[in-house]
Motif scaffolding. Sequence first.
Motif, short mmCIF file in Angstrom:
data_model
loop_
_atom_site.label_atom_id
_atom_site.label_comp_id
_atom_site.label_asym_id
_atom_site.label_seq_id
_atom_site.Cartn_x
_atom_site.Cartn_y
_atom_site.Cartn_z
N ASN A 117 61.90 51.47 36.30
CA ASN A 117 60.57 52.02 36.01
C ASN A 117 59.77 52.24 37.29
O ASN A 117 59.05 53.24 37.41
CB ASN A 117 59.81 51.07 35.08
N GLN A 118 59.89 51.32 38.24
CA GLN A 118 59.14 51.47 39.48
C GLN A 118 59.74 52.59 40.34
O GLN A 118 59.02 53.39 40.91
CB GLN A 118 59.14 50.15 40.25
N TYR A 119 61.05 52.62 40.44
CA TYR A 119 61.69 53.61 41.30
C TYR A 119 61.56 55.03 40.75
O TYR A 119 61.54 55.99 41.51
CB TYR A 119 63.16 53.25 41.51
N ARG A 120 61.47 55.17 39.44
CA ARG A 120 61.41 56.48 38.83
C ARG A 120 59.98 56.95 38.54
O ARG A 120 59.79 58.11 38.14
CB ARG A 120 62.21 56.49 37.52
N ALA A 121 59.00 56.10 38.69
CA ALA A 121 57.65 56.38 38.21
C ALA A 121 57.09 57.70 38.75
O ALA A 121 56.56 58.52 37.99
CB ALA A 121 56.72 55.23 38.57
N ALA A 122 57.17 57.93 40.05
CA ALA A 122 56.54 59.12 40.64
C ALA A 122 57.21 60.41 40.17
O ALA A 122 56.54 61.37 39.79
CB ALA A 122 56.57 59.03 42.16
N SER A 123 58.54 60.44 40.18
CA SER A 123 59.23 61.66 39.78
C SER A 123 59.07 61.92 38.29
O SER A 123 58.92 63.08 37.86
CB SER A 123 60.72 61.58 40.14
N ASP A 124 59.05 60.87 37.48
CA ASP A 124 58.85 61.06 36.04
C ASP A 124 57.44 61.57 35.74
O ASP A 124 57.25 62.43 34.89
CB ASP A 124 59.10 59.75 35.29
N ALA A 125 56.45 61.04 36.46
CA ALA A 125 55.07 61.50 36.27
C ALA A 125 54.93 62.95 36.71
O ALA A 125 54.22 63.75 36.06
CB ALA A 125 54.10 60.61 37.05
N ALA A 126 55.60 63.33 37.80
CA ALA A 126 55.55 64.70 38.28
C ALA A 126 56.15 65.66 37.25
O ALA A 126 55.63 66.76 37.03
CB ALA A 126 56.30 64.83 39.61
N LEU A 127 57.24 65.25 36.61
CA LEU A 127 57.84 66.07 35.57
C LEU A 127 56.87 66.29 34.42
O LEU A 127 56.67 67.42 33.95
CB LEU A 127 59.12 65.41 35.05
N ARG A 128 56.24 65.23 33.97
CA ARG A 128 55.30 65.37 32.86
C ARG A 128 54.15 66.31 33.21
O ARG A 128 53.75 67.15 32.40
CB ARG A 128 54.75 63.99 32.44
N GLU A 129 53.64 66.18 34.42
CA GLU A 129 52.53 67.04 34.84
C GLU A 129 52.96 68.50 34.89
O GLU A 129 52.22 69.40 34.45
CB GLU A 129 52.01 66.59 36.20
N GLN A 130 54.15 68.77 35.40
CA GLN A 130 54.62 70.14 35.50
C GLN A 130 54.90 70.74 34.13
O GLN A 130 54.68 71.93 33.90
CB GLN A 130 55.86 70.21 36.38
N LEU A 131 55.41 69.94 33.21
CA LEU A 131 55.64 70.45 31.85
C LEU A 131 54.31 70.82 31.20
O LEU A 131 54.23 71.81 30.45
CB LEU A 131 56.38 69.40 31.02
N LYS A 132 53.28 70.05 31.48
CA LYS A 132 51.96 70.37 30.94
C LYS A 132 51.40 71.62 31.60
O LYS A 132 50.94 72.55 30.91
CB LYS A 132 51.01 69.19 31.14
#
Length: 303
Positions: A228-243
Motif C-alpha cells: 500500500n505504501q509503495y503503490r500509493a502515489a502511482s495508484d492515486a495518479a491513475l485515479r486522478e487521470q481516469l477522472k
Amino acid sequence: MKVNSFVRLRVSLVSLITVAAAAAGVAATTLAPIAAAEPELTASARIELQGAVNVRDLGGYRTYDGERTKSGKMIRADALGKLTDADVAKLGTLKLQSVIDLRTQAEVEGLGADRLPPGVPLVARPIDDTGMFAKMFQAISSKDPAKQHELLGDGKAEQIMGDVYRSFFTPDSLSKFGQTVKDLAATNTATLFHCTAGKDRTGWLSYVVLRAIGVPESTAKQDYLLSNQYRAASDAALREQLKQGGYMENPDLLIPLQEVRNEYLDIALQTMEQKYGSFGKFLTNGLGLDPMTIAKLRKNLVS
C-alpha cells in the motif's frame, strides 16, 4: 467485451497512466524510501526503478531463532513490462537466476511482456486472477457512473478481492504456488517473482515463504501490507487521470482493488485453516512440500 477490444483498452489505459505519472511527477525514481512500520522491516530493501514501483528484496527479516533472511535471493515485484533501459541494466546487477511471471496471458498481452536483462530465463506461470482485471477495465471502459457503481460499489469491489484470495486454493493455483516455492528451494541464487501490481498473488506467495522459513507471522503480514505504501502515489495518479480523462466520475471505487488489506489476507488464512487445519499442513498437503524441501528452502534463504 471482445478480447481484442479488451486488450486495446488495456494498452490505451496503460499509455494514459504512463503519461499521467510523468505529468504528475510520480515516477518511481522520485518516490522517497518508505519507512518501515517496525524495526524488523528496516532491512528489507526497496529496489528503485522507473518502470515499476513495488520491487523489493526480501532479505533482512529476522526469524524466530534470531537469524535473518538473506539478501539477493528472493525478490518480489510488480509487472516489468514498462522498465527503462536503465531499469533493465539495474536488474542485470542482481544476477537473477530466473524471473517467474504469475500474470495471466490476458494481463501480459494488455500490459506488455517483461523486459529482462539478456540471458535471464523467463518462466510463465499464470495464476488466475478470477477476472479481477477484466471486471475493473469493464467498469472503467463503460464511462458510466451508474454502471461503475453497480459493478464496484456497495462492497462489490471487496467481494471481487475476496474471490481472488479464495482462488489461491484451487488445484491449479496451489500447484503453481507450490512449484514456485520449490524453485526457491532448489537454487541459492536470486529469483524474482511477480504479478501485475505485485500485491496479491505476489503478496500471498511472499507471506507464505517468509512464514515457511521462520519469519514471525506479524512480520510477514507487515511485508504484505507494505505494498500500500509503495503503490500509493502511482495508484492515486491513475485515479486522478481516469477522472480528468472522463473515464470515471468516482475513481475511488477502484481503491479496494488497488489496495491490500488485512481483511483480504484473513480470507486466505481462514480458507487455509478450513481446508488444511494449520499452516504446516497447508505447506505439505496444499503446496506439496516435503520436509526436505522446506529444510532446503530455509538453508537457501536464511543466513
